[in-house]
Design a protein around this motif. Structure first.
Motif, PDB file in Angstrom:
ATOM      1  N   GLY A 111       0.818  -1.208   0.000  1.00  0.00           N
ATOM      2  CA  GLY A 111       0.000   0.000   0.000  1.00  0.00           C
ATOM      3  C   GLY A 111       0.847   1.252   0.000  1.00  0.00           C
ATOM      4  N   ALA A 112       1.855   1.269   0.854  1.00  0.00           N
ATOM      5  CA  ALA A 112       2.700   2.455   0.944  1.00  0.00           C
ATOM      6  C   ALA A 112       3.406   2.717  -0.384  1.00  0.00           C
ATOM      7  CB  ALA A 112       3.723   2.271   2.066  1.00  0.00           C
ATOM      8  N   GLU A 113       3.859   1.663  -1.023  1.00  0.00           N
ATOM      9  CA  GLU A 113       4.578   1.836  -2.291  1.00  0.00           C
ATOM     10  C   GLU A 113       3.641   2.381  -3.379  1.00  0.00           C
ATOM     11  OE1 GLU A 113       6.281  -1.733  -3.919  1.00  0.00           O
ATOM     12  OE2 GLU A 113       7.477  -0.619  -5.369  1.00  0.00           O
ATOM     13  N   GLY A 195      -9.715   3.997   7.197  1.00  0.00           N
ATOM     14  CA  GLY A 195      -9.644   2.700   7.867  1.00  0.00           C
ATOM     15  C   GLY A 195      -9.085   2.781   9.271  1.00  0.00           C
ATOM     16  N   VAL A 196      -7.807   3.099   9.381  1.00  0.00           N
ATOM     17  CA  VAL A 196      -7.143   3.109  10.686  1.00  0.00           C
ATOM     18  C   VAL A 196      -7.821   4.116  11.625  1.00  0.00           C
ATOM     19  CG1 VAL A 196      -4.944   3.627  11.838  1.00  0.00           C
ATOM     20  CG2 VAL A 196      -4.964   2.251   9.744  1.00  0.00           C
ATOM     21  N   ALA A 197      -8.380   5.181  11.063  1.00  0.00           N
ATOM     22  CA  ALA A 197      -9.063   6.194  11.890  1.00  0.00           C
ATOM     23  C   ALA A 197     -10.312   5.619  12.561  1.00  0.00           C
ATOM     24  CB  ALA A 197      -9.441   7.394  11.039  1.00  0.00           C
ATOM     25  N   PHE A 223      -7.442   8.807  -4.538  1.00  0.00           N
ATOM     26  CA  PHE A 223      -8.174   8.047  -3.523  1.00  0.00           C
ATOM     27  C   PHE A 223      -7.274   6.892  -3.081  1.00  0.00           C
ATOM     28  CE2 PHE A 223     -13.022   8.821  -4.361  1.00  0.00           C
ATOM     29  CZ  PHE A 223     -12.856  10.158  -4.035  1.00  0.00           C
ATOM     30  N   ASP A 224      -6.917   6.899  -1.807  1.00  0.00           N
ATOM     31  CA  ASP A 224      -6.185   5.760  -1.248  1.00  0.00           C
ATOM     32  C   ASP A 224      -7.224   4.710  -0.852  1.00  0.00           C
ATOM     33  OD1 ASP A 224      -5.019   3.884   0.395  1.00  0.00           O
ATOM     34  OD2 ASP A 224      -3.797   5.315   1.515  1.00  0.00           O
ATOM     35  N   GLU A 225      -7.346   3.705  -1.696  1.00  0.00           N
ATOM     36  CA  GLU A 225      -8.300   2.614  -1.433  1.00  0.00           C
ATOM     37  C   GLU A 225      -7.546   1.317  -1.124  1.00  0.00           C
ATOM     38  OE1 GLU A 225     -12.029   2.323  -2.902  1.00  0.00           O
ATOM     39  OE2 GLU A 225     -12.106   4.251  -3.952  1.00  0.00           O
ATOM     40  N   VAL A 226      -6.412   1.496  -0.448  1.00  0.00           N
ATOM     41  CA  VAL A 226      -5.615   0.338  -0.042  1.00  0.00           C
ATOM     42  C   VAL A 226      -6.439  -0.566   0.873  1.00  0.00           C
ATOM     43  CG1 VAL A 226      -3.618  -0.300   1.393  1.00  0.00           C
ATOM     44  CG2 VAL A 226      -3.387   1.447  -0.390  1.00  0.00           C
ATOM     45  N   GLN A 227      -7.181   0.053   1.777  1.00  0.00           N
ATOM     46  CA  GLN A 227      -7.996  -0.734   2.718  1.00  0.00           C
ATOM     47  C   GLN A 227      -9.458  -0.817   2.273  1.00  0.00           C
ATOM     48  OE1 GLN A 227      -9.017  -0.698   7.504  1.00  0.00           O
ATOM     49  NE2 GLN A 227      -7.035   0.019   6.842  1.00  0.00           N
ATOM     50  N   ALA A 252      -4.588  -2.197  -2.573  1.00  0.00           N
ATOM     51  CA  ALA A 252      -3.689  -3.297  -2.157  1.00  0.00           C
ATOM     52  C   ALA A 252      -4.526  -4.311  -1.374  1.00  0.00           C
ATOM     53  CB  ALA A 252      -2.537  -2.743  -1.317  1.00  0.00           C
ATOM     54  N   LYS A 253      -4.056  -4.753  -0.236  1.00  0.00           N
ATOM     55  CA  LYS A 253      -4.770  -5.648   0.691  1.00  0.00           C
ATOM     56  C   LYS A 253      -5.643  -6.696  -0.003  1.00  0.00           C
ATOM     57  CE  LYS A 253      -4.451  -2.423   4.570  1.00  0.00           C
ATOM     58  NZ  LYS A 253      -3.713  -3.052   5.637  1.00  0.00           N
ATOM     59  N   ALA A 254      -6.932  -6.438  -0.221  1.00  0.00           N
ATOM     60  CA  ALA A 254      -7.835  -7.441  -0.801  1.00  0.00           C
ATOM     61  C   ALA A 254      -7.446  -7.799  -2.237  1.00  0.00           C
ATOM     62  CB  ALA A 254      -9.276  -6.926  -0.769  1.00  0.00           C
TER      63      ALA A 254
HETATM   64  C1  LIG Z   1      -5.523   3.250   3.714  1.00  0.00           C
HETATM   65  C2  LIG Z   1      -4.161   2.644   3.811  1.00  0.00           C
HETATM   66  N1  LIG Z   1      -3.184   3.109   3.019  1.00  0.00           N
HETATM   67  C3  LIG Z   1      -1.946   2.589   3.041  1.00  0.00           C
HETATM   68  C4  LIG Z   1      -1.625   1.565   3.895  1.00  0.00           C
HETATM   69  C5  LIG Z   1      -0.237   1.005   3.913  1.00  0.00           C
HETATM   70  O1  LIG Z   1      -0.222  -0.242   3.316  1.00  0.00           O
HETATM   71  P1  LIG Z   1       1.035  -1.220   3.499  1.00  0.00           P
HETATM   72  O2  LIG Z   1       1.071  -1.602   4.947  1.00  0.00           O
HETATM   73  O3  LIG Z   1       0.742  -2.367   2.577  1.00  0.00           O
HETATM   74  O4  LIG Z   1       2.238  -0.452   3.073  1.00  0.00           O
HETATM   75  C6  LIG Z   1      -2.608   1.034   4.744  1.00  0.00           C
HETATM   76  C7  LIG Z   1      -2.300  -0.069   5.677  1.00  0.00           C
HETATM   77  O5  LIG Z   1      -3.007  -0.342   6.617  1.00  0.00           O
HETATM   78  C8  LIG Z   1      -3.912   1.590   4.700  1.00  0.00           C
HETATM   79  O6  LIG Z   1      -4.887   1.139   5.495  1.00  0.00           O
END
Ligand SMILES: Cc1ncc(COP(=O)(O)O)c(C=O)c1O
Length: 390
Positions: A111-113, A195-197, A223-227, A252-254
């Motif tokens: 996700g970060a990448e 998500g984390v919030a 849009f960060d839709e990693v989660q 990412a993730k799913a």
């Molecule tokens: C919305 C969101 N963006 C980015 C990341 C970072 O993803 P990664 O841990 O795969 O680098 C996360 C991880 O929880 C996330 O929830």
């Protein structure tokens, strides 16, 4: 993300060579099947946390396993320097699944990448010096992603300088949004459902206003839709659910449902700005990752899992306002149960009753990141456990 659980004692009483940076659930998990985790002491635990939202298909889905093994036998790895059908198919599948005209895909690994690349693309394209993010955001732990993560500097590290100027918008404040996004703003990055919030779905008009302001201003909306992406809201992306199309989506993730893979999806005007050799990755777009992206989307579509996510979400909203729960927020199977007691206490008690949930940055939110294959009987199990803990 940490879960605030105590560190697991070293059961072998041997020196542990792992960096002790993660709080861990007090469980000795041996394997998973479907929506359940199994432990060495014979427990069967309903997993509503799914490894930080990754296990979207639960564990051991036969078609996922089949895709993994077939691709491993054929070719486990090649870089982007070698054209591969499976990579091209995965990109097409993902772009079509999204269906918002974000038709160009760059595969990376985490996700970060994905966020690092999205920000880089946007700043290079606009030649502006600043990125605007939203309070409460989580975008990852690398330099650029960390710089736009709310509170990262105090919580994890204090790089003396962020890689670009960063401003954080107050959540939901339309006036501030219009004032703070200026001609200096190259990119605006936002999780439509944070998500984390605490699985916090941002208001529709807020996302629409971000879209409008970015378009007026020539800033790239990411849009960060990693989660929250790839089906977790019950729609292909939260962007589809809100009906707001950003310029870039990261996910990412799913996406690999257990195989590490992430992607940057870009609209044509963004993709057109990328030059040969301006982005790169060794592992990204590898054939195993791409085979699983293709399989995961196939499974979501053919098993009608988006509908299941919406149905189970509605069922949780109907049935789970019981015991310590006083409210529900979020979307699909990214839900925050607001608890009148500290969420960590509720998490500990649910774990004792064989239901695993997450917490969040909000001390009174229990976070549900359940697999898309969740059945109605599993929601009943959650409700019963919540009733039992009172
Ligand atoms: C919305 C969101 N963006 C980015 C990341 C970072 O993803 P990664 O841990 O795969 O680098 C996360 C991880 O929880 C996330 O929830």
């Amino acid at each position: 993300m940490q879960n605030g659980m105590p560190l697991r004692p070293n059961k072998n009483e041997e020196p542990d060579h792992l960096a002790l940076v993660y709080a861990q659930f007090p469980l000795d998990v041996t394997h998973g099947q479907g929506v359940y985790l199994f432990t060495s002491d014979g427990r069967k635990i309903l997993d509503l946390y799914g490894g930080h939202a990754v296990a979207a298909l639960g564990y051991g889905h036969p078609r996922w396993v089949e895709a993994l093994t077939t691709q491993a036998k054929s070719m486990a790895f090649q870089t982007n320097a070698v054209p591969m059908d499976v990579r091209a198919r995965a990109a097409t599948k993902l772009a079509k699944f999204c269906g918002l005209g974000l038709d160009t895909v760059f595969f990376v690994n985490s996700g970060a990448e994905a966020n690092e690349n999205a920000i880089k693309i946007a700043l290079r394209m606009t030649e502006a010096p600043e990125v605007v993010a939203v309070e409460g955001s989580f975008h990852g732990r690398t330099a650029a992603a960390g710089a736009v993560t709310w509170g990262a500097k105090d919580k994890w590290y204090g790089f003396p300088n962020t890689p670009f100027n960063v401003k954080f918008l107050p959540r939901g404040d339309l006036k501030a949004l219009n004032e703070m996004i200026t001609d200096q703003t190259g990119a605006v990055i936002v999780e439509p459902v944070q998500g984390v919030a605490g699985a916090l779905d941002l208001p529709q008009e807020y996302l629409e206003a971000l879209r409008l302001r970015c378009s007026e201003n020539g800033s790239i909306l990411i849009f960060d839709e990693v989660q929250c992406g790839l089906g977790r809201t019950g729609y292909p992306f939260a962007a589809n659910m809100y009906g707001v199309a950003p310029d870039i989506i990261t996910t990412a993730k799913a996406l690999g449902a257990g195989f590490p893979v992430s992607a940057v999806l870009m609209a044509n005007h963004v993709a057109g700005s990328i030059k040969m050799d301006s982005l790169g990755t060794t592992f990204g777009g590898g054939p195993m990752a791409c085979a699983l992206v293709e399989a995961v989307i196939d499974i979501i579509e053919s098993e009608d899992l988006l509908k299941n996510v919406r149905d189970r979400s509605a069922q949780i909203r109907r049935q789970c306002m019981v015991g310590p729960v006083v409210g529900v927020q979020g979307a699909g199977l990214l839900l925050g149960l607001r608890t009148r007691r500290p969420a960590k206490e509720v998490q500990t008690e649910l774990t004792k009753r064989n239901v695993l949930v997450g917490t969040s940055a909000d001390p009174n939110i229990v976070r549900i990141l359940a697999p898309f294959i969740l059945g109605s009987e599993h929601v009943d199990q959650l409700r019963d456990a919540l009733v039992a803990i009172g």
